[in-house]
Design an enzyme around this catalytic site. Structure first.
Site, short mmCIF file in Angstrom:
data_model
loop_
_atom_site.label_atom_id
_atom_site.label_comp_id
_atom_site.label_asym_id
_atom_site.label_seq_id
_atom_site.Cartn_x
_atom_site.Cartn_y
_atom_site.Cartn_z
N ALA A 55 30.28 0.28 -12.70
CA ALA A 55 29.18 -0.66 -12.44
C ALA A 55 29.61 -2.04 -12.92
O ALA A 55 30.43 -2.15 -13.81
CB ALA A 55 27.94 -0.21 -13.18
N THR A 56 29.06 -3.09 -12.31
CA THR A 56 29.65 -4.40 -12.57
C THR A 56 28.79 -5.44 -13.29
O THR A 56 28.67 -5.36 -14.49
CB THR A 56 30.26 -4.97 -11.29
OG1 THR A 56 29.39 -4.62 -10.22
CG2 THR A 56 31.60 -4.35 -11.04
N THR A 57 28.15 -6.39 -12.62
CA THR A 57 27.72 -7.60 -13.35
C THR A 57 26.26 -7.60 -13.80
O THR A 57 25.36 -7.31 -13.00
CB THR A 57 27.99 -8.85 -12.48
OG1 THR A 57 29.31 -8.76 -12.00
CG2 THR A 57 27.79 -10.12 -13.26
#
Lengths: 282, 259
Positions: A55-57
């Site tokens: 998962a990222t930002t």
């Protein structure tokens, strides 16, 4: 499982009394009675991070009313998009929110454990933890994951909430070893965080109200998605938008999707005219 | 070397133990758990603001107890742990009041029949608020592990019989202020009670199915209580030492033991 958590069959209260005396922590209790349930734990061996989606930002901003946290919806596995609508930002309890970047499976389980942890403490003690107490508890949980982090399953949260004592919103960032750092103004984690932070530097004002902060958060996530392939931009065809949570003195609430959609549509429209986003004055 | 052993019949043993437990519970001040329009209402006579007799166990489950504080607090914590670990391992909806009541019945029954243990001097109620009023449940658990499924209300404590009789006459599934007023009036049916129970001696909480959060349990503050009872009952303040002449009362020096 059912009665083993209660008194032993002999009825001797010693085990229960010992247990009751030493911890209000759900994690410690589970580690003692059913450690296999925990998402975190030691690990050794070769790295295997290619097995798990990431998962990222996540971004968070303090406002005049509290704090706002937002996250994009993309999970990736290598260069493939693993999920388009993953949720990475959650209310942790009634006065705080948590967002997680990193290994998705562990991250989601860690959020689940952290939420039970806060609620468990509150129910047993009859009073919630202070915001610093919650932040420290999360640090210990991340530190417990260090073994897995070394194999590539890194989980990095961003934690924010309303501090009852000082009557303001506060943000805490972490590193993979469990280091906990209080941030002023705004912060961001994940692969697109560099770009999101750059955007927030130009956009952020400390006197933002919640609505303005939501706009800035959506702008920052747009910039992250613009330059980082692992961060998802707004998906207008499928109507998938960032998850945004606002925490104020009256509690944490998720901004309704329709409202985020409206803000996102405006941001996207403005980017048609100026793709790099709003212009900052020199 | 050791003390001489005498034969005591099982009947006599059970009788003695039950008598012992009942005497302890009879010193406790009363608690009412009753249905109201939006869920379940807990009202307890309690002079302490921090030593609760009513507590949250899980999203839809509440707990009330009378008797020895340390004993029921142990059971409360065990219940919270049991519910939290069950909900964490499976799903939050897999935690039910019936499951918890069964676990409590097992523990209380085991302790009651263990010869080497003193029976617990407690009585518990486990209540669960359903999605509709028909799904609301109130379980009452006694010191020997007996379990009863109560329809509308349950009363525990020293004057349970009198209060229960009084409540049975006036009970309807009412709005919160009305239900509170009925409960407070019923608490005054205690023969030891000279006047109505004032707000400063009340602990109240609800499991409110209309609450938006997943956790349906909320405590009612004394200000909320006063506001709700205002038009119905002026609530004269009572002297805190009114219990001193209760025949079986514990000495004043150790009042915290029995909540």
């Amino acid at each position: 499982m059912s009665t083993s958590l209660f008194l032993p069959p002999s009825g001797r209260p010693s085990a229960l009394e010992r247990a009751a005396a030493d911890t209000s922590s759900f994690t410690e209790f589970v580690a003692r009675v059913q450690p296999a349930l925990l998402p975190v734990g030691g690990g050794s061996g070769p790295t295997a991070d290619a097995l798990a989606p990431r998962a990222t930002t996540i971004v968070a901003l303090t406002t005049a009313e509290g704090v706002v946290m937002a996250g994009d919806r993309r999970a990736t596995m290598g260069s493939m998009i693993a999920q388009r609508d993953i949720q990475k930002v959650y209310p942790a309890d009634e006065f705080s929110a948590i967002g997680i970047a990193g290994s998705a499976g562990l991250a989601v389980d860690l959020v689940k454990l952290f939420r039970v942890e806060l609620e468990h403490y509150e129910k047993i003690e009859g009073a919630p933890l202070t915001l610093d107490g919650k932040a420290n508890r999360l640090a210990a949980m991340i530190r417990g994951n260090l073994g897995l982090a070394l194999q590539g399953f890194v989980v990095v949260p961003l934690f924010a909430g309303w501090d009852e004592q000082s009557a303001r919103g506060r943000i805490f960032s972490y590193d993979a070893t469990g280091g906990c750092y209080e941030e002023t103004g705004f912060s961001s984690v994940g692969s697109g965080s560099v770009f999101a932070r750059g955007a927030l530097k130009k956009l952020y004002r400390p006197d933002f109200n919640t609505a303005k902060a939501v706009q800035a958060a959506v702008q920052a996530l747009f910039d992250a998605a613009d330059d980082d392939s692992a961060t998802g931009g707004p998906d207008l065809a499928r109507r998938i938008f960032p998850v945004v949570i606002a925490v104020t003195a009256s509690g944490a609430r998720q901004i309704p999707e329709a409202e985020v959609a409206k803000v996102t549509d405006k941001v996207v429209a403005s980017r048609q005219r100026r793709p790099d986003g709003p212009e900052a004055k020199l | 070397m050791s003390a001489p052993m005498f034969y005591v019949s099982p009947e006599q043993q059970v009788k003695d133990r039950a008598e012992f437990a009942r005497a302890g519970i009879a010193r406790g001040r009363s608690v009412i758990v009753q249905r109201y329009r939006d869920g379940i209402l807990f009202v307890a006579e309690n002079h302490s603001q921090s030593l609760h007799k009513v507590s949250e166990i899980y999203d839809r489950i509440g707990f009330a107890a009378v008797g020895r504080y340390n004993e029921f607090d142990n059971l409360r914590i065990a219940g919270i742990r049991h519910a939290d670990i069950r909900g964490y391992a499976y799903d939050r909806r897999d935690v039910t009041g019936r499951m918890l009541a069964n676990a409590y019945a097992q523990v209380l029954g085991t302790i009651f029949s263990a010869v080497t243990e003193k029976p617990y001097e407690v009585e518990l109620a486990v209540a669960e608020v359903g999605r509709t009023a028909e799904q609301d449940q109130i379980f009452r658990l006694t010191f020997d592990g007996s379990i009863a499924d109560e329809r509308d209300f349950c009363v525990m404590g020293g004057a349970a019989e009198q209060i229960s009789a009084s409540l049975a006459e006036t009970f309807t599934v009412a709005s919160l202020p009305q239900a509170l007023a009925t409960a407070v009036r019923a608490l005054a049916a205690d023969p030891e009670q000279e006047t109505a129970v004032g707000v400063e001696a009340l602990e109240a909480a609800v499991l409110d199915r209309t609450r938006h959060q997943s956790r349906k349990f909320t405590r009612l503050s004394r200000a909320q209580l006063a506001a709700a009872l205002e038009p119905v009952q002026p609530a004269p303040a009572r002297s805190p030492r009114r219990r001193a002449n209760r025949p079986s009362a514990a000495p004043d020096a150790a009042p915290v033991q029995h909540g």
